[in-house]
Design a protein around this motif. Structure first.
Motif, PDB file in Angstrom:
ATOM      1  N   VAL A  71      -0.369  -4.308   0.573  1.00 19.81           N
ATOM      2  CA  VAL A  71       0.991  -4.738   0.896  1.00 19.81           C
ATOM      3  C   VAL A  71       0.857  -5.962   1.796  1.00 19.81           C
ATOM      4  CG1 VAL A  71       3.191  -4.063   1.923  1.00 19.81           C
ATOM      5  CG2 VAL A  71       1.748  -2.332   0.802  1.00 19.81           C
ATOM      6  N   THR A  72       1.345  -7.113   1.318  1.00 24.15           N
ATOM      7  CA  THR A  72       1.149  -8.371   2.039  1.00 24.15           C
ATOM      8  C   THR A  72       2.484  -9.004   2.391  1.00 24.15           C
ATOM      9  OG1 THR A  72      -0.925  -8.728   0.867  1.00 24.15           O
ATOM     10  CG2 THR A  72       0.055 -10.646   1.949  1.00 24.15           C
ATOM     11  N   PHE A  73       2.626  -9.334   3.671  1.00 21.08           N
ATOM     12  CA  PHE A  73       3.810 -10.023   4.185  1.00 21.08           C
ATOM     13  C   PHE A  73       3.422 -11.438   4.579  1.00 21.08           C
ATOM     14  CE2 PHE A  73       4.559  -5.573   5.066  1.00 21.08           C
ATOM     15  CZ  PHE A  73       5.915  -5.396   4.860  1.00 21.08           C
ATOM     16  N   LYS A  74       4.196 -12.419   4.136  1.00 21.47           N
ATOM     17  CA  LYS A  74       4.037 -13.783   4.627  1.00 21.47           C
ATOM     18  C   LYS A  74       5.191 -14.007   5.591  1.00 21.47           C
ATOM     19  CE  LYS A  74       3.503 -18.603   3.349  1.00 21.47           C
ATOM     20  NZ  LYS A  74       4.412 -19.107   4.373  1.00 21.47           N
ATOM     21  N   ILE A  75       4.848 -14.182   6.863  1.00 22.50           N
ATOM     22  CA  ILE A  75       5.837 -14.329   7.919  1.00 22.50           C
ATOM     23  C   ILE A  75       5.542 -15.632   8.640  1.00 22.50           C
ATOM     24  CG2 ILE A  75       6.787 -13.327  10.021  1.00 22.50           C
ATOM     25  CD1 ILE A  75       5.881 -10.584   8.978  1.00 22.50           C
ATOM     26  N   GLY A  76       6.357 -16.641   8.378  1.00 20.24           N
ATOM     27  CA  GLY A  76       6.097 -17.944   8.985  1.00 20.24           C
ATOM     28  C   GLY A  76       4.725 -18.439   8.579  1.00 20.24           C
ATOM     29  N   ASP A  77       3.909 -18.739   9.565  1.00 24.11           N
ATOM     30  CA  ASP A  77       2.571 -19.284   9.328  1.00 24.11           C
ATOM     31  C   ASP A  77       1.464 -18.239   9.341  1.00 24.11           C
ATOM     32  OD1 ASP A  77       3.541 -21.869   9.068  1.00 24.11           O
ATOM     33  OD2 ASP A  77       3.390 -22.267  11.216  1.00 24.11           O
ATOM     34  N   VAL A  78       1.831 -16.970   9.233  1.00 22.76           N
ATOM     35  CA  VAL A  78       0.807 -15.920   9.186  1.00 22.76           C
ATOM     36  C   VAL A  78       1.014 -15.036   7.962  1.00 22.76           C
ATOM     37  CG1 VAL A  78       0.400 -15.840  11.685  1.00 22.76           C
ATOM     38  CG2 VAL A  78       2.063 -14.304  10.656  1.00 22.76           C
ATOM     39  N   ARG A  79      -0.074 -14.415   7.553  1.00 20.27           N
ATOM     40  CA  ARG A  79      -0.052 -13.448   6.466  1.00 20.27           C
ATOM     41  C   ARG A  79      -0.620 -12.155   7.021  1.00 20.27           C
ATOM     42  NH1 ARG A  79      -3.023 -15.996   2.356  1.00 20.27           N
ATOM     43  NH2 ARG A  79      -1.099 -17.021   1.790  1.00 20.27           N
ATOM     44  N   VAL A  80       0.109 -11.065   6.814  1.00 17.74           N
ATOM     45  CA  VAL A  80      -0.337  -9.747   7.260  1.00 17.74           C
ATOM     46  C   VAL A  80      -0.516  -8.879   6.024  1.00 17.74           C
ATOM     47  CG1 VAL A  80       0.215  -7.710   8.638  1.00 17.74           C
ATOM     48  CG2 VAL A  80       0.959  -9.973   9.417  1.00 17.74           C
ATOM     49  N   SER A  81      -1.718  -8.325   5.860  1.00 15.85           N
ATOM     50  CA  SER A  81      -2.003  -7.456   4.719  1.00 15.85           C
ATOM     51  C   SER A  81      -2.406  -6.078   5.202  1.00 15.85           C
ATOM     52  CB  SER A  81      -3.132  -8.037   3.865  1.00 15.85           C
ATOM     53  OG  SER A  81      -2.734  -9.257   3.286  1.00 15.85           O
ATOM     54  N   ASN A  82      -1.722  -5.078   4.695  1.00 12.07           N
ATOM     55  CA  ASN A  82      -2.084  -3.679   4.899  1.00 12.07           C
ATOM     56  C   ASN A  82      -2.702  -3.200   3.598  1.00 12.07           C
ATOM     57  OD1 ASN A  82      -0.945  -2.833   7.543  1.00 12.07           O
ATOM     58  ND2 ASN A  82       0.967  -3.506   6.612  1.00 12.07           N
ATOM     59  N   THR A  83      -3.921  -2.706   3.667  1.00 10.66           N
ATOM     60  CA  THR A  83      -4.589  -2.179   2.479  1.00 10.66           C
ATOM     61  C   THR A  83      -4.863  -0.699   2.696  1.00 10.66           C
ATOM     62  OG1 THR A  83      -5.620  -4.327   2.081  1.00 10.66           O
ATOM     63  CG2 THR A  83      -6.563  -2.431   0.931  1.00 10.66           C
ATOM     64  N   TYR A  84      -4.395   0.105   1.746  1.00 10.72           N
ATOM     65  CA  TYR A  84      -4.595   1.549   1.778  1.00 10.72           C
ATOM     66  C   TYR A  84      -5.504   1.901   0.608  1.00 10.72           C
ATOM     67  CZ  TYR A  84      -0.225   1.026   4.377  1.00 10.72           C
ATOM     68  OH  TYR A  84       0.743   0.627   5.251  1.00 10.72           O
TER      69      TYR A  84
END
Length: 113
Positions: free
Chosen positions: A79-92
């Motif tokens: 599950v990947t969020f692009k928020i402004g200049d960052v990318r946050v990925s949660n991998t299960y």
């Protein structure tokens, strides 16, 4: 996702809404179920397992305000969020006897944040 040990269900946003041990005779759900929140009158979907608040550049960002990209497999989900200049990925990822959860934060600029 499921295997011999676990049953994992996720919302349309990728938040984990059910985490059960298949051997548990009481079928306890180890995470908050959004149906329970609705039943009890709470509107805290931002508190589900996988939703988050992030602070960078002196500003708070809530994942609930962004639409994630979800890549679902038989025994894994990213599950990947692009928020402004960052990318946050949660991998299960389900393994034989455990659920592995990894979080990656990527600065997509050349500036330190």
């Amino acid at each position: 996702m499921d295997n011999k040990e676990f049953l994992v269900q996720q919302s349309h946003r990728g938040a984990v809404t059910k985490l059960q041990l298949k051997s548990d005779s009481s079928a306890m759900n180890w995470v908050i179920d959004p149906a329970y929140l609705a039943e009890t009158g709470y509107h805290d979907e931002d508190k589900l397992f996988g939703e988050f608040t992030l602070r960078f550049n002196e500003k708070n960002y809530n994942s609930i305000d962004y639409l994630p990209e979800i890549k679902q497999g038989a025994d894994a989900c990213q599950v990947t969020f692009k928020i402004g200049d960052v990318r946050v990925s949660n991998t299960y990822k389900l393994h034989a006897r455990d659920l592995q959860w990894n979080i990656a934060l990527e600065n997509m600029t050349n500036r330190p944040n």
